[in-house]
Design an enzyme around this catalytic site. Structure first.
Site, mmCIF file in Angstrom:
data_model
loop_
_atom_site.group_PDB
_atom_site.id
_atom_site.type_symbol
_atom_site.label_atom_id
_atom_site.label_comp_id
_atom_site.label_asym_id
_atom_site.label_seq_id
_atom_site.Cartn_x
_atom_site.Cartn_y
_atom_site.Cartn_z
ATOM 1 N N GLU B 282 0.820 -1.290 0.003
ATOM 2 C CA GLU B 282 0.060 -0.102 0.041
ATOM 3 C C GLU B 282 1.024 1.331 0.066
ATOM 4 O O GLU B 282 0.663 2.177 -0.942
ATOM 5 C CB GLU B 282 -0.890 -0.027 1.373
ATOM 6 C CG GLU B 282 -2.345 0.883 0.977
ATOM 7 C CD GLU B 282 -3.360 0.385 1.952
ATOM 8 O OE1 GLU B 282 -4.217 -0.321 1.649
ATOM 9 O OE2 GLU B 282 -3.249 1.061 3.156
ATOM 10 N N GLU B 285 1.813 1.821 -3.376
ATOM 11 C CA GLU B 285 0.922 2.145 -4.307
ATOM 12 C C GLU B 285 0.929 3.551 -4.121
ATOM 13 O O GLU B 285 0.471 4.206 -5.035
ATOM 14 C CB GLU B 285 -0.427 1.190 -3.910
ATOM 15 C CG GLU B 285 -1.396 1.660 -5.035
ATOM 16 C CD GLU B 285 -2.714 1.078 -4.585
ATOM 17 O OE1 GLU B 285 -2.746 0.254 -3.714
ATOM 18 O OE2 GLU B 285 -3.651 1.630 -5.179
ATOM 19 N N CYS B 308 -8.585 -2.109 3.707
ATOM 20 C CA CYS B 308 -8.659 -3.523 4.521
ATOM 21 C C CYS B 308 -9.886 -3.811 5.318
ATOM 22 O O CYS B 308 -10.006 -4.965 5.616
ATOM 23 C CB CYS B 308 -7.774 -2.965 5.873
ATOM 24 S SG CYS B 308 -6.205 -2.166 5.309
ATOM 25 N N SER B 328 -7.412 1.959 -2.468
ATOM 26 C CA SER B 328 -6.266 1.197 -2.736
ATOM 27 C C SER B 328 -6.676 -0.099 -3.198
ATOM 28 O O SER B 328 -7.598 -0.679 -3.137
ATOM 29 C CB SER B 328 -5.346 0.840 -1.591
ATOM 30 O OG SER B 328 -4.682 -0.186 -1.665
ATOM 31 N N LYS B 367 -15.515 -9.878 7.344
ATOM 32 C CA LYS B 367 -14.943 -10.631 6.614
ATOM 33 C C LYS B 367 -15.102 -11.990 6.062
ATOM 34 O O LYS B 367 -14.474 -12.364 5.121
ATOM 35 C CB LYS B 367 -13.494 -11.125 7.678
ATOM 36 C CG LYS B 367 -12.754 -9.682 8.170
ATOM 37 C CD LYS B 367 -11.592 -9.586 7.125
ATOM 38 C CE LYS B 367 -10.940 -8.392 7.405
ATOM 39 N NZ LYS B 367 -10.096 -7.780 6.058
ATOM 40 N N GLU B 370 -16.458 -11.086 2.982
ATOM 41 C CA GLU B 370 -15.231 -10.956 1.955
ATOM 42 C C GLU B 370 -14.745 -12.232 1.313
ATOM 43 O O GLU B 370 -14.257 -12.228 0.210
ATOM 44 C CB GLU B 370 -14.155 -10.145 2.564
ATOM 45 C CG GLU B 370 -13.043 -9.558 1.728
ATOM 46 C CD GLU B 370 -12.156 -8.970 2.774
ATOM 47 O OE1 GLU B 370 -11.724 -9.127 3.779
ATOM 48 O OE2 GLU B 370 -11.157 -7.870 2.172
ATOM 49 N N GLU B 375 -14.370 -12.553 -6.662
ATOM 50 C CA GLU B 375 -12.850 -12.183 -7.221
ATOM 51 C C GLU B 375 -11.998 -12.764 -6.294
ATOM 52 O O GLU B 375 -10.657 -12.622 -6.417
ATOM 53 C CB GLU B 375 -12.789 -10.819 -7.578
ATOM 54 C CG GLU B 375 -13.082 -9.853 -6.257
ATOM 55 C CD GLU B 375 -14.524 -9.414 -5.987
ATOM 56 O OE1 GLU B 375 -15.324 -10.133 -6.622
ATOM 57 O OE2 GLU B 375 -14.851 -8.385 -5.495
ATOM 58 N N CYS B 524 -10.926 -2.248 14.035
ATOM 59 C CA CYS B 524 -11.242 -3.568 14.321
ATOM 60 C C CYS B 524 -11.571 -4.062 15.533
ATOM 61 O O CYS B 524 -12.230 -4.944 15.951
ATOM 62 C CB CYS B 524 -10.117 -4.479 13.565
ATOM 63 S SG CYS B 524 -9.714 -3.892 11.884
#
Lengths: 387, 594, 156
Positions: B282, B285, B308, B328, B367, B370, B375, B524
């Site tokens: 990151e 990036e 994230c 990102s 999560k 996710e 993908e 989190c």
């Protein structure tokens, strides 16, 4: 208190002997505080059901400091057995509108609404015509107070003033926590007077005839005249203007069909009075400010009557608070269970206690008042509940 | 100084700021009043009514949560009238409730159950008014909605509105039919829900729970053919102890690892490793975007925003579908970990990736979803087979009969078990920003970030939106284009704050270069998969534990993690390289807003 | 779709984009379309920057805002106590027989929906009903047959 002889009066529905907008104009020549005091002295209480002294409400609203205040006419007449507001809006709309205008002038509001129940949508055009006329008069006398109609969408609980305000704000009509009260923080957070249709019309008449004249109607502690919506087993169904403070016996003699078994006063949120208590019961402010009186004769099953009420309550509860949402369902299921023998007769006592819990803990008048009809019917017609 | 009012509660005089409730005043003098619809994080509803008290001069009871304390009030909180009313209210709630507590996931951690037991409510006093045709909505990967356990307190609705500004849940219908539902009663997987799970942690009962996957995991563990790998996120270790007898804020990292090993996981690894990896990717990036913008004058999306938090990612996909370029392209640490487990790890260990079951132990509900995004199969397999919440892990430890309190500590397995303190602080709001700055500053200047002990304190704490800026001076030649640039950063947690940040971007008024956004309040550590209850007091303690863990780490910058250095040498070659691009980066999709 | 958008645009122009305009806007749509379609609610949500779930939650609170397509003519028979006393059930039975549907149902082709409703404020003239915006009082079975017959003949 002695049994007043039943007196029919003609204050509110009297023809426009003095045009309401003249009353408005004349009132506006007096000091505001004097007008408020006149209303307080008249003893006029809200005619929607809660019975708060009108003059005091206006006084408190007048005292609030705010850049904007609102006046709302509560025409969400949803109490079963009530239809007087409809008649007022049809027959003497100018008295209602003048009352709103006087209130606006007193408290310093420039914007007002008539919250019209959805079921009365067919009245809109006529009321709008009246509003056009009013706005012309207001312009002439230099009163900056505009009135619009806000159409409800079908919910009994919106007759509760904070639910009505929520509804106007585009939300579910769920009553708010109080305090703050609408006169402190109402529509869009601004001080707001919400009064019933009849209250505004009565206020106009108090301004017209003065507190002293107005107080000549009624008894020592209940002043003025009152509209009663009479329905059920009566040959004289309709709206009648009567003096406050009459005995139920006189009332039943006048309006019943000769076979009256019970009278429901104050709508389903009020009390059911059995014949044996007619002599001692005064139709007063405590139980009838809404003015619904439904007459039942001896052919009526009071179980069916109560069942109908409870079905109504459990549908029309907004559902947000525990006692009202679940309590109304429990009372309905409970009387069904007793009637069918699934629960013993003593279960009725448990249910009466439950209705008391609802009175003590519900958020608004809807849940708080279920006990009125429930316990008065269960206690007075217990046998009918069981067999 | 705020105006004070004095009132009397149960004979005790209390002074409290005007505007505070009777309930607040009672708390101040240690008088406990039961509540259900009340939650510290949320606005007052006053709809359950169990907090009623007697107020002198009133003939009905007063809801203490919804009534402001006033001068001269005389309150009684425990009279026969009050107790009877509360008991009756509890009995009513129970009569509307699915009372099969024995099989409820929230049993022993349920506010309704606690109070019903406290008031010794007779389940048979009233008839059941529980609706019969209720089906559990299991359509979502993350959240199960069981209306038969709903007490209509609306905490979830307020959470979804006030904390998250998603408003996926709403109160619908009226009266006896009133319920908590969605747009046109659509199933949970077809709506705007971000799966953040905050509704779960704010639900007093078992009406909203995470979809559980632990039975599948047990089965995999018992299957000798399967190699079951678990990685656990930083926030799990600072909260898991709450479920297993430790005080809030206790770090149980070593015990957790031991327990997971005892339970039969073949390898217990650390998500912090892939957090460090995320930072490398990151940070690079971000530098690439800055270079493209400043040097190549390309039209790149700045500010760049972290990716994230899968709840946040789904939020922007629904709410700001035209602005996805700001995200990102880095996968979250969980998904990087999964992709590497079935490639790098499998290769190094010589295990057939098709035999690997990759499990993520997360503080998060989103999560789970996710892991199931279509993908997320870049390894050629399901990169992450299942996500478990901290709560599920706690349950599994209990199921195994392990005496957690007495466990010895052990270390994460290798490979992918080593981490820096920067990876650890991912768990707290501001942590990703701090970790990224520690590395980015070093990459740009060759020197550590100029904060005492590497602790970038302006980005820490529970303020909804935080900002800081760093000026780059004496840059290394490669980054001379940043010489003298004052880079601006912002951190938001809780999606209502994310919305403010995004509205600024949409209006073209965002002054920032890089933004960290976490869906959950506190980051989190306050995730939707964390032990219940969660409130600010608890969030603070978990955050403290996170920073303590960071301070205890010998390595505190991601790029110094030896396993990170090694994975680039042996496998990935370079940040943003071809392999990284394939395994560690992803794309986003536009979604509808309902 | 495009039409709904136009309608919502018109209503938003008329009443404004604030939350307080929500009920007039929903009623405006209802008046034109007879119900609030999914597309209409989503368009309102977009224009007023409100969540779709909240729009639905608000609409479903009110008896006169329908969120599914039903009859062109909505017959609402008052079921409050005085109308019940005056013979509501005969009225319902007559309507059910004529329309061949039960309360809560809609005729094939979505011509008529039969509903019961709480107090219409016509208690002195019960039994009463509303057909869309028209009200009918002091109903008898014969009167209902005549009224409905006219709807079926003239307004079908």
């Amino acid at each position: 208190m002695s049994n007043n002889k039943l007196r029919k009066v003609d204050v509110i529905f009297s023809p426009y002997s003095v045009a309401p907008y003249e009353i408005l104009k004349n009132t506006m020549r007096r000091p505001k505080d004097e007008v408020v005091q006149e209303l307080i002295d008249s003893g006029l209480r809200g005619r929607g059901g809660a019975g708060f002294p009108t003059g005091l409400k206006w006084k408190f609203a007048k005292q609030q400091q705010s850049d904007q205040k609102y006046v709302i006419c509560n025409a969400d007449e949803g109490e079963p057995g009530t239809f007087k507001d409809r008649k007022l809006l049809v027959e003497v709309p100018r008295k209602v509108i003048s009352g709103m205008a006087i209130c606006a002038w007193v408290i310093g509001a420039t914007k007002g609404y008539i919250y019209l129940r959805r079921e009365y949508r067919y009245l809109i055009q006529d009321i709008e015509k009246e509003l056009d006329l009013y706005h012309k008069h207001a312009a002439e006398i230099g009163l900056d107070f505009k009135i619009e109609i806000f159409l409800g969408a079908g919910a009994y609980v919106c007759g509760e003033e904070t639910a009505l305000i929520e509804s106007m704000e585009g939300k579910r009509g769920e009553p708010r926590n109080k305090p703050p009260y609408p006169i402190q923080s109402g529509y869009l957070g601004k001080p707001t007077v919400v009064n019933n249709v009849e209250t505004f019309a009565s206020a106009t008449m108090v301004c017209r005839i003065g507190a002293n004249e107005y107080k000549k109607f009624g008894t020592d502690d209940q002043h003025g005249s009152k509209l009663f919506s009479i329905s059920g087993d009566s040959p004289k169904e309709g709206v009648h203007e009567l003096e406050l403070g009459m005995s139920l016996e006189d009332f039943a003699n006048e309006f019943g069909d000769g076979d009256t078994k019970a009278v429901q006063v104050g709508g389903v949120a009020g009390f059911c009075i059995p014949r044996k208590k007619f002599k001692t019961t005064i139709i007063g402010e405590g139980n009838t400010t809404g003015g619904s009186t439904m007459i039942f004769n001896s052919t009526r099953s009071m179980y069916n009557v109560l069942h109908n009420y409870l079905d109504f309550f459990s549908e029309e509860s907004c559902g947000q608070c525990t006692p009202c949402r679940i309590g109304t369902q429990q009372l309905l299921k409970g009387i069904e269970a007793v009637k069918s023998g699934k629960k013993p007769p003593e279960y009725l006592d448990q249910l009466v206690k439950l209705s008391e819990t609802m009175r003590l803990t519900s958020k608004c008048g809807l849940g708080q008042s279920v006990t009125n009809s429930f316990s008065s019917i269960v206690k007075n017609f217990r046998e009918e509940m069981i067999y | 100084m705020a105006e004070l009012v004095k009132l009397n509660i149960d004979g005790i005089d209390v002074q409290i700021e005007k505007g505070q409730s009777i309930l607040d005043a009672a708390k101040k003098v240690n008088i406990r009043i039961p509540t259900l619809c009340h939650h510290e994080d949320l606005c007052v509803a006053g709809n359950c009514r169990v907090c009623v008290v007697e107020q002198e001069g009133r003939n009905t009871l007063t809801p203490s949560c919804a009534t402001p304390a006033e001068e001269g009030m005389v309150i009684k909180t425990s009279t026969p009238k009050v107790r009877r009313a509360r008991k009756d209210l509890m009995a009513l709630l129970v009569s509307e409730h699915n009372t099969q507590c024995t099989t409820c996931y929230r049993s022993t951690n349920c506010e309704l159950q606690d109070l019903a037991a406290e008031y010794n409510v007779d389940n048979n006093i009233y008839l059941s008014v529980l609706k019969e045709d209720l089906e559990i909505d299991k359509s979502s990967w993350s959240i199960e909605k069981d209306d038969s356990k709903c007490i209509r307190c609306q905490r979830c609705v307020r959470t979804c509105a006030e904390l998250q500004h998603v408003n996926a849940l709403a109160v619908t219908e009226r009266g006896r039919d009133m319920k908590i539902s969605t747009f046109m009663h659509l199933p949970m997987n077809e709506i705007v829900c971000t799966n953040c799970g905050q509704c779960i942690t704010h639900c007093p009962t078992g009406a909203l729970t995470e979809r559980r996957y632990y039975d599948e995991i047990w089965e995999a563990i018992d299957d000798p053919e399967k190699h079951v790998v678990i990685n656990t996120a930083p926030s799990v270790r600072v909260a898991l102890g709450e479920m297993l007898g430790f005080p809030v804020g206790t770090r149980v990292t070593g015990k957790m690892v031991t327990a997971l090993k005892k339970m039969g996981f073949d390898s217990v690894l650390d998500t912090d490793f892939s957090a460090d990896l995320t930072i490398i990717e990151e940070a690079n990036e971000l530098l690439q975007r800055l270079k493209d913008a400043l040097v190549h004058k390309k039209d790149v999306a700045l500010p760049m925003i972290t990716s994230c938090s899968p709840g946040w990612v789904k939020f922007i996909e629904h709410m700001y579908p035209e602005h996805l370029a700001h995200l990102s392209s880095c996968k979250s640490p969980q998904q990087m970990f999964g992709a590497l487990t079935k490639t790098y790890y499998a290769e190094k260990k010589g295990i057939d990736p098709s035999k690997i079951i990759s499990v993520a132990g997360m503080p998060c509900a989103a999560k789970k979803y996710e892991a199931n995004r279509p993908e997320m199969r870049d390894s050629g397999y399901h990169d992450v087979d299942a996500g478990l919440t901290t709560r599920e892990i706690g349950h599994m430890i209990k199921q195994s009969g392990i005496n957690f309190l007495e466990l010895e500590d052990s270390n994460f397995d290798s490979i992918m078990g080593e981490s820096s303190g920067a990876g650890v602080i991912f768990g707290a709001t501001g942590g990703v920003m701090e970790a990224a700055l520690r590395t980015a500053y070093f990459v740009i200047t060759g020197r550590p970030v100029p904060f005492d002990n590497l602790n970038i304190t302006p980005v820490r704490g529970l303020k909804g939106i935080k900002e800081t800026s760093v000026k780059f001076e004496n840059c290394l030649p490669e980054y001379s284009f940043l010489e003298g640039v004052e880079a601006k950063f912002a951190i938001a947690h809780g999606l209502i704050n994310a919305r403010q940040i995004m509205d600024q971007i949409v209006a073209g008024e965002s002054p920032y270069h890089f933004i960290e956004i976490m869906a959950c309040p506190g980051g989190c550590i306050g995730g939707g998969g964390q032990p219940i209850p969660t409130n600010d007091e608890i969030r603070k303690k978990r955050i403290k534990a996170i920073y303590d863990e960071d301070m205890n780490k010998p390595i505190r910058m991601s790029h110094e993690n030896p396993e990170i250095i090694k994975i680039y040498e042996d496998f990935l070659q370079k940040p943003l390289g071809e392999k990284s691009h394939h395994l560690l980066h992803t794309k986003y999709r536009k979604r509808k807003r309902y | 779709m495009a039409e709904v958008k136009e309608l919502v645009n018109e209503l938003v122009d008329k009443y404004g984009r604030e939350r307080k305009s929500l009920l007039p806007i929903l009623q405006g749509i209802h008046l034109e379309r007879n119900y609030l379609s999914k597309e209409a609610m989503l368009e309102v949500a977009k224009q007023l920057d409100l969540s779709a779930a909240e729009i639905y939650g608000t609409a479903s609170f009110y008896s006169f805002l329908d969120t599914k397509a039903d009859g062109k003519y909505k017959i609402r028979v008052c079921k409050s106590i005085t109308c019940e006393m005056k013979g509501k059930s005969d009225i319902i039975k007559t309507l059910e027989d004529m329309l061949k549907i039960k309360v809560g149902e809609t005729t094939e082709g979505k011509r008529f929906s039969l509903l019961e409703t709480n107090c219409l404020g016509l208690c002195d003239q019960g039994p009463a009903m509303l057909i869309n915006e028209e009200y009918y009082t002091k109903l008898t079975a014969a009167k209902v047959r005549k009224i409905l017959g006219e709807y079926i003949r003239n307004k079908y």
